[in-house]
Design an enzyme around this catalytic site. Structure first.
Site, PDB file in Angstrom:
ATOM      1  N   ARG A 239       0.851  -1.183   0.000  1.00  0.00           N
ATOM      2  CA  ARG A 239       0.000   0.000   0.000  1.00  0.00           C
ATOM      3  C   ARG A 239       0.890   1.238   0.000  1.00  0.00           C
ATOM      4  O   ARG A 239       1.945   1.274   0.628  1.00  0.00           O
ATOM      5  CB  ARG A 239      -0.911   0.029   1.239  1.00  0.00           C
ATOM      6  CG  ARG A 239      -2.085  -0.930   1.164  1.00  0.00           C
ATOM      7  CD  ARG A 239      -3.120  -0.476   0.147  1.00  0.00           C
ATOM      8  NE  ARG A 239      -4.308  -1.318   0.145  1.00  0.00           N
ATOM      9  CZ  ARG A 239      -4.501  -2.352  -0.655  1.00  0.00           C
ATOM     10  NH1 ARG A 239      -3.548  -2.706  -1.519  1.00  0.00           N
ATOM     11  NH2 ARG A 239      -5.624  -3.048  -0.607  1.00  0.00           N
ATOM     12  N   ASP A 263       4.514  -0.078  -7.356  1.00  0.00           N
ATOM     13  CA  ASP A 263       3.239  -0.421  -7.986  1.00  0.00           C
ATOM     14  C   ASP A 263       2.069   0.236  -7.279  1.00  0.00           C
ATOM     15  O   ASP A 263       0.956   0.232  -7.797  1.00  0.00           O
ATOM     16  CB  ASP A 263       3.055  -1.947  -7.980  1.00  0.00           C
ATOM     17  CG  ASP A 263       1.848  -2.404  -8.792  1.00  0.00           C
ATOM     18  OD1 ASP A 263       1.674  -1.887  -9.920  1.00  0.00           O
ATOM     19  OD2 ASP A 263       1.085  -3.266  -8.312  1.00  0.00           O
ATOM     20  N   GLU A 268      -3.126   7.451  -4.911  1.00  0.00           N
ATOM     21  CA  GLU A 268      -3.205   7.036  -6.316  1.00  0.00           C
ATOM     22  C   GLU A 268      -4.634   7.170  -6.852  1.00  0.00           C
ATOM     23  O   GLU A 268      -5.587   7.012  -6.097  1.00  0.00           O
ATOM     24  CB  GLU A 268      -2.723   5.590  -6.472  1.00  0.00           C
ATOM     25  CG  GLU A 268      -3.503   4.560  -5.687  1.00  0.00           C
ATOM     26  CD  GLU A 268      -2.925   3.151  -5.832  1.00  0.00           C
ATOM     27  OE1 GLU A 268      -3.703   2.266  -6.268  1.00  0.00           O
ATOM     28  OE2 GLU A 268      -1.740   2.937  -5.512  1.00  0.00           O
ATOM     29  N   HIS A 286      -0.443   0.092 -10.298  1.00  0.00           N
ATOM     30  CA  HIS A 286      -1.169  -0.830  -9.421  1.00  0.00           C
ATOM     31  C   HIS A 286      -1.633  -2.064 -10.210  1.00  0.00           C
ATOM     32  O   HIS A 286      -2.832  -2.360 -10.302  1.00  0.00           O
ATOM     33  CB  HIS A 286      -2.361  -0.142  -8.767  1.00  0.00           C
ATOM     34  CG  HIS A 286      -2.792  -0.795  -7.478  1.00  0.00           C
ATOM     35  ND1 HIS A 286      -3.329  -0.099  -6.434  1.00  0.00           N
ATOM     36  CD2 HIS A 286      -2.765  -2.096  -7.074  1.00  0.00           C
ATOM     37  CE1 HIS A 286      -3.625  -0.921  -5.447  1.00  0.00           C
ATOM     38  NE2 HIS A 286      -3.284  -2.159  -5.820  1.00  0.00           N
ATOM     39  N   GLY A 288      -0.678  -5.226  -9.414  1.00  0.00           N
ATOM     40  CA  GLY A 288      -0.420  -6.428  -8.630  1.00  0.00           C
ATOM     41  C   GLY A 288      -1.327  -7.603  -8.926  1.00  0.00           C
ATOM     42  O   GLY A 288      -0.867  -8.722  -9.125  1.00  0.00           O
TER      43      GLY A 288
END
Length: 321
Positions: A239, A263, A268, A286, A288
Site C-alpha cells: 500500500r 506499484d 493514487e 497498481h 499487482g
C-alpha cells in the site's frame, strides 16, 4: 424466494457480473463511474449487501450512514484498510475480503519491480522510445546484479512467502520481519529479524509486503531509509501509505538509494509528480492483481462470501468476527 439485493460499486469482469446477475438482484456500475462514499450510501438504499473495492473509502461516517438494510460488505480485495472495520463491527456488519487468490500475481509483480529497478528497465525503455540510445558501451549505463544480494521482506504472509520463493531462484538471500516468526520448517532458510530496523540494516533490496495498519503507515521514512545499506533498492506492492513520499524521493534524488520499483502510491492515481522525473524509478499503475485469471478469482471469492452469508452459513473469508 426473492434474490438478495446487492449494490456493486465498480464494473467487474464479465464472468463475475454474469454470476452476479444470475444469483442476485444486483445494481451494477456499467459505466465504471468512480463514486464517493455518499454516492455509495445513496446507492445502497433498499439493498441487502454491498460489493465494494479498494477505491471505495468507507470511513466511519459513511459506515454509520449506510441504510439499515445493509448487512454485509464484501470487498473485492485482500486489503481492507479502505473500510473502517471498527465502525462496521459497531453496526453489526459482516465484512469479507479475498485473500489467497491474488498471491501469485502480486508476487510476480514484485519480482518484476525488483528486476526492473535493479536493471534499469525504466530508463532503458525510455532510451529506446526517445531514440537516445547511441550504441552499446562497456561502461554503461549499468544496473545492479541480483545474485548474492540480500532481499529483505517486510511482511512474510502469503505474498511475502511467494516473493521469497521466486527470489531464491535469482540467487537472493532472504531476510524477513513479520509480526510472528514463521515455523522453522516454513522459513526455507530465510533469516528472521525481530525488528524492522534490524531487517532494514541488511536489506540490499527491501520488498514491502505488509498490510497497511496504524503500525505500518509511514514506516518507510527518512529515519528508516537511512538504515538501509547505501545503494539499496526499495520495491512496494503493498500500500502506498506505508511509504512517506518526501523521504523516498529525497533518498532517490540524493543517490542514497540506487532505485525504487513502485506499484502502489499514496493518493493514487494522483501520485507525487516527482516520481515521474526520477530516472531511477520503475513505476507501474497498481498492476499487482491485474491478470484475467486473478481478477475473476477475486470476484468469485467475493461472491462465495456473499453466497455463504445469505445462505446463513459461515463466510469463508471473514474480516469481522
Amino acid at each position: 424466494m426473492s434474490r438478495p439485493r446487492l449494490f456493486v460499486t465498480r464494473k467487474l469482469p464479465p464472468d463475475v457480473e454474469a454470476r452476479l446477475e444470475r444469483d442476485y438482484d444486483a445494481c451494477l456500475n456499467a459505466d465504471d463511474r468512480l463514486m464517493d462514499a455518499w454516492d455509495i450510501v445513496k446507492g445502497c438504499k433498499d439493498r441487502d449487501g454491498l460489493l465494494a473495492t479498494v477505491t471505495d473509502r468507507l470511513d466511519a461516517p459513511a459506515i454509520e450512514a449506510l441504510p439499515s438494510s445493509i448487512r454485509i460488505i464484501a470487498t473485492f480485495s485482500v486489503g481492507y484498510d479502505h473500510i473502517d472495520i471498527k465502525a462496521a463491527k459497531a453496526r453489526g456488519l459482516t465484512v469479507t475480503n479475498t485473500p489467497g487468490v491474488l498471491t501469485d500475481a502480486t508476487a510476480d509483480i514484485a519480482l518484476l519491480l525488483i528486476l526492473g529497478a535493479a536493471r534499469g528497465a525504466g530508463w532503458g525503455e525510455a532510451m529506446i522510445r526517445q531514440k537516445s540510445w547511441k550504441n552499446w558501451a562497456p561502461s554503461g549505463p549499468l544496473g545492479i546484479h541480483l545474485s548474492g544480494k540480500r532481499l529483505g521482506i517486510l511482511g512474510m504472509g502469503r505474498i511475502g512467502q511467494a516473493v521469497a520463493a521466486r527470489a531464491q531462484a535469482f540467487g537472493l538471500k532472504i531476510h524477513y520481519h513479520n509480526r510472528q516468526r514463521l515455523p522453522v520448517s516454513e522459513e526455507q532458510d530465510a533469516v528472521y529479524h525481530e525488528t524492522p530496523e534490524s531487517l532494514f540494516a541488511v536489506s540490499d533490496i527491501l520488498s514491502i509486503n505488509c498490510a497497511s495498519t496504524p503500525e505500518t503507515r509511514g514506516i518507510i521514512n527518512a529515519r528508516t531509509l537511512s538504515l538501509l545499506p547505501k545503494d539499496a533498492i526499495l520495491v512496494n506492492t503493498a500500500r502506498g501509505d506505508i511509504v512517506e513520499d518526501d523521504a523516498l524521493i529525497e533518498a532517490l534524488s540524493s543517490g542514497r538509494l540506487a532505485a525504487a520499483g513502485l506499484d502502489v502510491y499514496a493518493g493514487e492515481p494522483d501520485i507525487d509528480p516527482r516520481y515521474r522525473t526520477l530516472p531511477n524509478t520503475f513505476l507501474l499503475p497498481h498492476l499487482g492483481s491485474a491478470t484475467h485469471e486473478t481478477r475473476n478469482a477475486m470476484g468469485f471469492c467475493a461472491l462465495d462470501n456473499l453466497d455463504a452469508f445469505f445462505a446463513g452459513k459461515r463466510v469463508p473469508n471473514p474480516v469481522t468476527a
